[in-house]
Write a protein that holds these residues in place. Sequence first.
Motif, mmCIF file in Angstrom:
data_model
loop_
_atom_site.group_PDB
_atom_site.id
_atom_site.type_symbol
_atom_site.label_atom_id
_atom_site.label_comp_id
_atom_site.label_asym_id
_atom_site.label_seq_id
_atom_site.Cartn_x
_atom_site.Cartn_y
_atom_site.Cartn_z
ATOM 1 N N LYS A 1 0.855 -1.350 0.038
ATOM 2 C CA LYS A 1 -0.054 -0.031 -0.026
ATOM 3 C C LYS A 1 0.774 1.402 -0.113
ATOM 4 O O LYS A 1 0.465 2.339 -0.587
ATOM 5 N N ASP A 2 2.058 1.236 0.598
ATOM 6 C CA ASP A 2 3.029 2.209 0.418
ATOM 7 C C ASP A 2 4.154 1.807 0.401
ATOM 8 O O ASP A 2 4.855 0.529 0.377
ATOM 9 N N GLY A 3 5.130 2.527 -0.396
ATOM 10 C CA GLY A 3 6.486 2.371 -0.897
ATOM 11 C C GLY A 3 6.555 1.967 -2.263
ATOM 12 O O GLY A 3 5.763 1.968 -3.154
ATOM 13 N N GLU A 4 7.697 1.265 -2.595
ATOM 14 C CA GLU A 4 7.866 1.042 -3.956
ATOM 15 C C GLU A 4 8.136 -0.527 -4.331
ATOM 16 O O GLU A 4 8.429 -1.100 -3.292
ATOM 17 N N SER A 5 7.819 -1.018 -5.527
ATOM 18 C CA SER A 5 8.036 -2.399 -5.725
ATOM 19 C C SER A 5 8.284 -2.444 -7.330
ATOM 20 O O SER A 5 7.801 -1.495 -7.977
ATOM 21 N N THR A 6 9.037 -3.584 -7.760
ATOM 22 C CA THR A 6 9.157 -3.955 -9.030
ATOM 23 C C THR A 6 8.061 -4.843 -9.643
ATOM 24 O O THR A 6 8.191 -5.329 -11.020
ATOM 25 N N LEU A 7 7.054 -5.110 -8.787
ATOM 26 C CA LEU A 7 5.943 -6.129 -9.392
ATOM 27 C C LEU A 7 4.563 -5.488 -8.941
ATOM 28 O O LEU A 7 4.366 -4.628 -7.978
#
Length: 348
Positions: A147-153
């Motif tokens: 819900k918060d932050g970054e991801s590569t998926l």
Amino acid sequence: MKAIVLAAGRGEGLLPFTEGEQKESISLLGKSIISYSLEGLKKAGIKEAVVIINDRGVQIDVDLPIELVRQKTPGITGAVRDGMEKIDDDYFVLTFGDIVSPPEFYINLMNAYAVNGEAVFSLVPVNEGIQTYGLARIRNEKLEIVKDGESTLALGGAYVLPRGDFDDLLEYLSRISEKAKYFIWSGEWADIGYPEDLINAVEMMLRNRKTIIGDSLISRTAVIGKAIIEDGAIIDDFADIKGPAYIGKNAYIGSFSLIRDYSSIETGAQVGAYCEVSHSLIQPKAIIGSKSYLTYSVIGREANIGSSVITANYPAKTSRGKVNKLGALISPWKEIKHGSVLEPGYKV
């Protein structure tokens, strides 16, 4: 098992284009956007789909039993709940009607369900900042919704889900995600939310296609490179289809015109003489006047582009804030005056 396919959104990222036509009805290589989802579901073994629509309806080009349900409850969560009223099984497929991908995407989804008999999430690798359906991460082989932050998926917009009560779709997905199975799809995939997504989708779909020429009328002096040319198309004298390009059914390409890389001229569209078209999508029955130059642009259904119209092609900020080439977005049935020069990102 039935599928719920969502196709009732406003298409805000494509406004004002989507004031006149539903986003999922936009034509890509001869089929409406939603038809790619429906075709994939059919080939994956889905026998019936419930399509959630608004007052404008949607263009469907796939032979699959479909029940159209007009959305009555607001929001994505409301649309899913409206669709679930038509679902009798314990599990159903949920997908968005603005995804463009090959049938294998949905086949993988259903294969994962067949093996595990549990909820299944599709995941796609994404570039920074793209989070249309929500981001995800995998920790200790378990799926988590970010819900918060970054991801590569990112969530790929296609799921097999159990029936259940929920007040928020994303919260519901988060609740069942730890026990859900998943697969990561690294093949062709695009979600259509902004003008540049349409342009990129055309490139994605034409990149590895072989030349196919149907029952069309092609002048002996025309030059045909890498192209898909459908039945009834007319390619006039000295026209050059350099490609990769798509020329739809009954489309017309005028004398001495050049159709360059990654352009799609849809059903019944007309490109006048001495035109140049590159990285552009021209919708059904649109008319492009002679001596026009179109690049990185989307021209709506039955739009009328005057002669000697130019769309600028130098870098401009796109809808997602990145720097990319983006030309004009011309809404369906609009007219552009002869001799107009349209700045990057021009919308009407």
